[in-house]
Design an enzyme around this catalytic site. Structure first.
Site, PDB file in Angstrom:
ATOM      1  N   HIS A 149       0.827  -1.203   0.000  1.00 11.29           N
ATOM      2  CA  HIS A 149       0.000   0.000   0.000  1.00 11.29           C
ATOM      3  C   HIS A 149       0.856   1.246   0.000  1.00 11.29           C
ATOM      4  CE1 HIS A 149      -2.513  -3.201   1.586  1.00 11.29           C
ATOM      5  NE2 HIS A 149      -3.535  -2.551   1.071  1.00 11.29           N
ATOM      6  N   LYS A 320     -14.330  23.282 -20.576  1.00 10.05           N
ATOM      7  CA  LYS A 320     -14.922  23.379 -21.916  1.00 10.05           C
ATOM      8  C   LYS A 320     -14.145  24.276 -22.870  1.00 10.05           C
ATOM      9  CE  LYS A 320     -19.569  22.620 -20.370  1.00 10.05           C
ATOM     10  NZ  LYS A 320     -20.928  23.075 -20.294  1.00 10.05           N
ATOM     11  N   ASP A 358     -24.437  21.921 -26.090  1.00 14.86           N
ATOM     12  CA  ASP A 358     -25.083  22.548 -24.927  1.00 14.86           C
ATOM     13  C   ASP A 358     -26.285  23.413 -25.262  1.00 14.86           C
ATOM     14  OD1 ASP A 358     -23.881  21.638 -22.675  1.00 14.86           O
ATOM     15  OD2 ASP A 358     -22.388  23.223 -22.566  1.00 14.86           O
TER      16      ASP A 358
HETATM   17  P1  NAP Z   1     -17.430  27.611 -16.682  1.00 17.51           P
HETATM   18  O1  NAP Z   1     -17.036  27.593 -18.101  1.00 17.51           O
HETATM   19  O2  NAP Z   1     -16.394  27.329 -15.648  1.00 17.51           O
HETATM   20  O3  NAP Z   1     -18.054  29.052 -16.361  1.00 17.51           O
HETATM   21  C1  NAP Z   1     -18.494  29.393 -15.096  1.00 17.51           C
HETATM   22  C2  NAP Z   1     -19.173  30.754 -15.115  1.00 17.51           C
HETATM   23  O4  NAP Z   1     -19.766  30.940 -13.841  1.00 17.51           O
HETATM   24  C3  NAP Z   1     -18.213  31.910 -15.328  1.00 17.51           C
HETATM   25  O5  NAP Z   1     -18.893  32.921 -16.015  1.00 17.51           O
HETATM   26  C4  NAP Z   1     -17.893  32.346 -13.890  1.00 17.51           C
HETATM   27  O6  NAP Z   1     -17.562  33.707 -13.777  1.00 17.51           O
HETATM   28  C5  NAP Z   1     -19.230  32.117 -13.229  1.00 17.51           C
HETATM   29  N1  NAP Z   1     -19.139  31.851 -11.796  1.00 17.51           N
HETATM   30  C6  NAP Z   1     -18.649  30.735 -11.212  1.00 17.51           C
HETATM   31  N2  NAP Z   1     -18.751  30.824  -9.879  1.00 17.51           N
HETATM   32  C7  NAP Z   1     -19.331  32.038  -9.618  1.00 17.51           C
HETATM   33  C8  NAP Z   1     -19.702  32.715  -8.430  1.00 17.51           C
HETATM   34  N3  NAP Z   1     -19.503  32.160  -7.240  1.00 17.51           N
HETATM   35  N4  NAP Z   1     -20.265  33.921  -8.547  1.00 17.51           N
HETATM   36  C9  NAP Z   1     -20.489  34.492  -9.751  1.00 17.51           C
HETATM   37  N5  NAP Z   1     -20.149  33.894 -10.916  1.00 17.51           N
HETATM   38  C10 NAP Z   1     -19.586  32.680 -10.842  1.00 17.51           C
HETATM   39  O7  NAP Z   1     -18.640  26.611 -16.391  1.00 17.51           O
HETATM   40  P2  NAP Z   1     -19.812  26.099 -17.381  1.00 17.51           P
HETATM   41  O8  NAP Z   1     -19.380  24.845 -18.013  1.00 17.51           O
HETATM   42  O9  NAP Z   1     -20.249  27.239 -18.211  1.00 17.51           O
HETATM   43  O10 NAP Z   1     -20.963  25.678 -16.351  1.00 17.51           O
HETATM   44  C11 NAP Z   1     -21.638  26.656 -15.585  1.00 17.51           C
HETATM   45  C12 NAP Z   1     -22.850  26.034 -14.877  1.00 17.51           C
HETATM   46  O11 NAP Z   1     -23.759  25.521 -15.818  1.00 17.51           O
HETATM   47  C13 NAP Z   1     -22.536  24.844 -13.963  1.00 17.51           C
HETATM   48  O12 NAP Z   1     -23.340  24.922 -12.818  1.00 17.51           O
HETATM   49  C14 NAP Z   1     -22.885  23.632 -14.786  1.00 17.51           C
HETATM   50  O13 NAP Z   1     -23.243  22.509 -13.970  1.00 17.51           O
HETATM   51  C15 NAP Z   1     -24.075  24.164 -15.535  1.00 17.51           C
HETATM   52  N6  NAP Z   1     -24.278  23.442 -16.786  1.00 17.51           N
HETATM   53  C16 NAP Z   1     -25.435  22.762 -16.939  1.00 17.51           C
HETATM   54  C17 NAP Z   1     -25.679  22.084 -18.110  1.00 17.51           C
HETATM   55  C18 NAP Z   1     -26.960  21.351 -18.276  1.00 17.51           C
HETATM   56  O14 NAP Z   1     -27.028  20.480 -19.143  1.00 17.51           O
HETATM   57  N7  NAP Z   1     -27.974  21.684 -17.519  1.00 17.51           N
HETATM   58  C19 NAP Z   1     -24.747  22.085 -19.141  1.00 17.51           C
HETATM   59  C20 NAP Z   1     -23.570  22.815 -18.954  1.00 17.51           C
HETATM   60  C21 NAP Z   1     -23.356  23.493 -17.769  1.00 17.51           C
HETATM   61  P3  NAP Z   1     -16.052  34.248 -14.003  1.00 17.51           P
HETATM   62  O15 NAP Z   1     -15.898  34.436 -15.470  1.00 17.51           O
HETATM   63  O16 NAP Z   1     -16.005  35.494 -13.225  1.00 17.51           O
HETATM   64  O17 NAP Z   1     -15.134  33.176 -13.453  1.00 17.51           O
END
Ligand code: NAP
Length: 536
Positions: A149, A320, A358
């Site tokens: 381990h 992404k 998406d």
């Molecule tokens: P990402 O590329 O990392 O982008 C995240 C975004 O959220 C950025 O604009 C970031 O702002 C902002 N952000 C993160 N934390 C924050 C906070 N505490 N306060 C304010 N803004 C914040 O992520 P993503 O892939 O776009 O995904 C974003 C969300 O969408 C996730 O919750 C994901 O699970 C969801 N999602 C859902 C689906 C679906 O099929 N339903 C598909 C894709 C994504 P900054 O630019 O300032 O960092």
């Protein structure tokens, strides 16, 4: 960190020979339930549970017992166990709980053998002497597992190879190596060792980043994996439950030819994609498995797992955008969005193709919501045309929603924590930008559409919302990309203020349709996807 030869991380030679030189079945990997309890009675109850769970054997952790009377207790445990038994009496110096005399400990393991145990596990440090001491007395079906381990890291392939040789030289029947994953690419080195091993071998990598070692050992020649009876009650970090092995990952159906798919993200444990795809793979009779991939460095991950066995990936936070650069070719839509959420590895030459699926699901669900609200027919064109569409977030999902809305003729405004990113995206798609601080005061007109694409409100932070409730009255429809929970605080408050709401689950299902078809070449089981996701 040493470079991994991608050709070696392939299961093509994954079938092992049995002792008679014949080929073993497609997936002979056993599921072992670790049994840890402070009393014999509790252990006996757990053994019955293990049998009911269809585990193949149990590992009885003698070091978890209080008041252990070796002769009497071993007799009870062996006689009452409905499954083959593996006895482990792990000392503190190898990460266990036994802190007593070494001679007594090894006497107990010898006694277990004499009383009819099927396997015992003995640590490499003491294995040579121990195996010498039982020479000539070993029952025919009894096997000794010699284990090592490493709770800090996973050594290089060369060091692991030397370790296997050292373990074999003790006279071990089965080699066991457990290491720790600092990065998911560490697991590839264990696969390289197990897939080429000519002796039965257990190769497992501890920790969340090592999870695939516990599932894909079926593909890469592992002798057994550990599956727990209850979530979180583990004998080593990162063990999945037997239920997940069997019902989520279809463990018994996996083999050397199974293609590996997965969701790449960080964090990723919350993702429901493995449930969705594995159920669909199973019902379509498709030989694939879909796993969680906790990835820190996407480029290194793709470089390491570069064999065609690793056939496709979904991509989520925060990879992404990096994924665009990691693919050999990127679909024009994904290129304009600047984000890839689906990567396919072409089987003929291993090249990576990036797509974005998406926006499709999200935009069509928003259109459906608006059509229902305003009683519009779909023949009248997109109900998004001319609407003011506010996107919160400028990451992968934000770009996809902004691009999709613009395509449908909406006027798009981006609000983001980092204003510069909002500005940049607005410039690319031809829209306006806002800071998050200005968002609540922004209401040039009523009937706007709001789409949250940040992770604000996602489990476990379900009390958070990106927008004060009062400001929601200016919106006719609110969409939230977050889908765990299904109804976020933002959606609940939007509904209370009279808006139509669209859950991230719709986006999730919509993007999954298309990814499934790209992964398998088969039509997506749309109704099954809906049924699966309606459980959450
Ligand atoms: P990402 O590329 O990392 O982008 C995240 C975004 O959220 C950025 O604009 C970031 O702002 C902002 N952000 C993160 N934390 C924050 C906070 N505490 N306060 C304010 N803004 C914040 O992520 P993503 O892939 O776009 O995904 C974003 C969300 O969408 C996730 O919750 C994901 O699970 C969801 N999602 C859902 C689906 C679906 O099929 N339903 C598909 C894709 C994504 P900054 O630019 O300032 O960092």
């Amino acid at each position: 960190m040493d470079t991994v030869n991608p050709l070696l991380v392939s299961s093509a030679s994954g079938l092992k020979m049995d002792v008679n030189g014949g080929e073993m079945s497609k997936n002979p990997t056993l599921i072992c339930a670790p049994i840890m309890a402070d009393s014999i009675d509790k252990m006996v109850t757990l053994m019955a549970k293990a049998k009911a769970s269809t585990a193949d054997l149990v590992e009885i952790r003698l070091d978890s017992l209080n008041n252990f009377n070796p002769f009497e207790d071993l007799n009870v445990l062996i006689k009452q166990c409905p499954l083959p038994t593996l006895f482990t009496y792990r000392p503190v110096w190898e990460g266990g709980q036994y802190g007593g005399d070494e001679k007594k400990r090894l006497d107990v393991l010898r006694l277990a053998m004499e009383l009819g145990a099927d396997y015992i596990d003995v640590e490499l440090k003491v294995a040579h002497e121990f195996i010498k001491s039982i020479g000539g007395k070993k029952p025919e079906k009894f096997q000794v597992i010699v284990s090592s381990h490493n709770y800090q890291s996973t050594p290089s392939v060369e060091e692991l190879g030397n370790l296997v040789v050292k373990i074999q030289s003790t006279g071990a029947d089965i080699v066991k190596i457990a290491t720790t994953a600092i990065d998911i690419t560490d697991v590839a080195r264990i696969f390289q060792i197990t897939v080429h091993s000519q002796v039965p071998i257990i190769g497992l990598v501890m920790g969340e980043r090592g999870l695939i070692s516990r599932i894909l050992c079926t593909k890469f020649g592992g002798y057994l994996t550990f599956g727990t009876l209850e979530a979180g009650v583990v004998s080593a970090p990162g063990q999945p439950t037997i239920n997940d092995l069997l019902n989520l990952y279809n463990f018994r159906q996996l083999g050397p030819d199974t293609k590996v798919y997965g969701i790449i993200g960080k964090p990723v444990g919350h993702s429901k994609s493995p449930v969705l795809y594995n159920e669909a793979f199973k019902s379509a009779g498709f030989n694939g498995v879909f796993v969680h991939l906790l990835v820190d460095d996407l480029e290194m991950f793709l470089r390491t797992y570069s064999s065609t066995d690793f056939a496709g990936f979904s991509c989520t936070i925060p990879h992404k955008e990096t994924a665009v650069k990691c693919c050999d070719e990127v679909d024009p839509v994904a290129k304009s969005i600047g984000a890839v959420n689906c990567i396919i590895r072409r089987q003929s030459d291993g090249k990576l193709f990036g797509y974005n699926t998406d926006y499709i699901g999200a935009i069509s669900a928003i259109e459906d919501g608006l059509q229902a609200r305003y009683n519009m027919s779909s023949a009248a064109g997109s109900p998004l045309a001319g609407k003011l569409f506010v996107v919160i977030g400028a990451g992968g999902a934000g770009k996809a929603l902004a691009y999709g809305a613009k395509q449908k003729g909406a006027r798009v405004v981006i609000a983001n924590r980092t204003y510069e990113r909002a500005r940049e995206l607005a410039n690319v798609i031809g829209g306006d930008a806002l800071s998050l601080d200005d968002l609540a005061r922004f209401h040039p007109e009523d009937g706007m559409i709001l789409a949250n694409t940040t992770s604000i409100g996602m489990q476990p932070n379900i009390d958070q919302t990106p927008m004060p409730k009062d400001a929601l009255k200016h919106y006719s429809l609110v969409f939230d990309a977050v889908y765990t929970p299904k109804i976020t605080r933002l959606l609940r408050e939007a509904e209370e203020t009279g808006a139509t709401i669209v859950s991230g689950l719709e986006m999730f299902i919509g993007q999954a349709y298309e990814q499934f078809e790209r992964f398998t070449g088969l039509p997506a089981p749309k109704e099954q996807f809906r049924r699966t996701m309606s459980k959450y």
